[in-house]
Structure formats: structure tokens, C-alpha cells
Design a protein around this motif. Sequence first.
Motif, PDB file in Angstrom:
ATOM      1  N   ASP A  59       7.781   9.985  20.305  1.00  0.00           N
ATOM      2  CA  ASP A  59       7.592  11.144  19.578  1.00  0.00           C
ATOM      3  C   ASP A  59       8.428  12.196  20.314  1.00  0.00           C
ATOM      4  O   ASP A  59       8.720  13.154  19.460  1.00  0.00           O
ATOM      5  CB  ASP A  59       6.066  11.740  19.556  1.00  0.00           C
ATOM      6  N   SER A  60       8.660  12.289  21.578  1.00  0.00           N
ATOM      7  CA  SER A  60       9.315  13.286  22.233  1.00  0.00           C
ATOM      8  C   SER A  60      10.840  13.514  21.827  1.00  0.00           C
ATOM      9  O   SER A  60      11.534  14.282  22.165  1.00  0.00           O
ATOM     10  CB  SER A  60       9.361  13.172  23.599  1.00  0.00           C
ATOM     11  N   VAL A  61      11.349  12.237  21.162  1.00  0.00           N
ATOM     12  CA  VAL A  61      12.684  12.426  20.678  1.00  0.00           C
ATOM     13  C   VAL A  61      12.924  12.289  19.064  1.00  0.00           C
ATOM     14  O   VAL A  61      14.136  12.287  18.683  1.00  0.00           O
ATOM     15  CB  VAL A  61      13.750  11.438  21.660  1.00  0.00           C
ATOM     16  N   LYS A  62      12.029  12.001  18.417  1.00  0.00           N
ATOM     17  CA  LYS A  62      12.034  11.937  16.939  1.00  0.00           C
ATOM     18  C   LYS A  62      12.829  13.193  16.363  1.00  0.00           C
ATOM     19  O   LYS A  62      12.506  14.161  16.648  1.00  0.00           O
ATOM     20  CB  LYS A  62      10.748  11.866  16.351  1.00  0.00           C
ATOM     21  N   GLY A  63      13.957  12.783  15.706  1.00  0.00           N
ATOM     22  CA  GLY A  63      14.516  13.931  15.035  1.00  0.00           C
ATOM     23  C   GLY A  63      15.798  14.477  15.818  1.00  0.00           C
ATOM     24  O   GLY A  63      16.638  15.142  15.419  1.00  0.00           O
ATOM     25  N   ARG A  64      16.064  14.065  17.174  1.00  0.00           N
ATOM     26  CA  ARG A  64      16.970  14.637  17.860  1.00  0.00           C
ATOM     27  C   ARG A  64      17.781  13.169  18.318  1.00  0.00           C
ATOM     28  O   ARG A  64      19.111  13.410  18.681  1.00  0.00           O
ATOM     29  CB  ARG A  64      16.486  15.116  19.328  1.00  0.00           C
ATOM     30  N   PHE A  65      17.127  12.002  18.674  1.00  0.00           N
ATOM     31  CA  PHE A  65      17.681  10.878  19.366  1.00  0.00           C
ATOM     32  C   PHE A  65      18.142   9.810  18.159  1.00  0.00           C
ATOM     33  O   PHE A  65      17.185   9.708  17.240  1.00  0.00           O
ATOM     34  CB  PHE A  65      17.241  10.247  20.304  1.00  0.00           C
TER      35      PHE A  65
END
Length: 125
Positions: A59-65
Motif C-alpha cells: 500500500d505504501s508504494v501503490k501509484g508511485r512504483f
Amino acid sequence: QVQLVESGGDSVQAGGSLRLSCAISGYTASCLGWFRQAPGKEREGVAAFGSYGETSYADSVKGRFTISKDNAKNTLYLEMNSLKPEDTAMYYCAANFLRPCTVVRLHDATRTNYWGQGTQVTVSS
């Protein structure tokens, strides 16, 4: 045996981007992924890529990685955008023979994963 060699780590400012690479050799694993570990923290599963092209993310990287694989080069990538200081960590490539392949399952299989040596990502504010 699966051999994994990471590269691409660097020091960047917050908001910047990096692309990590993981060169893969040996057996063809059905589940590949990226993990990270910051000093004093547990190793965290970041993203996973299955042999059918399915992907999953923390969840901490969804949409960015974004995780991807170039089959011709047998190389796994992690495209990281909008980097934050909290993304600072050693990033590791991992491989296993799991089906289905998810970041949670790859994390749970930590003891049986093949691992690379890691590449350092540092994000400054």
C-alpha cells in the motif's frame, strides 16, 4: 539455483525518480519481487511480478512504483516515482517458485526466497 544482481540505486531528492534493475540468471522463477529494508526496520515486501504478468504492490508504494520485466533481457525492474524520504532503504530483488504470486505470499516465503545483494536508495528532503 537462481542468481540475482541488483543495480540502479542512488541518492536523489524527494519527488525524484529512480529505476532499479535486477539481472536474473539460472532457473526460471514463477514469482519475482522487490523488497526493502531500512536501518532498524524489518524487511518489507514492495512489489511482486508473477509469470503471467500479474503484479501486486505494498500500500505504501501503490501509484508511485511500477514493477515490470523484460523477458528478452531477463531483467526485473522497479520504476520509482515521487520518491519520499521514507523510501530510503536497501532494496533487494527476490525470486521464488510461488503460484499465485503476490507481494504478501513472497514476503511470507522469505526463508525460501533467492536474494540479490541489494542496492541502496537514499531520498533526501
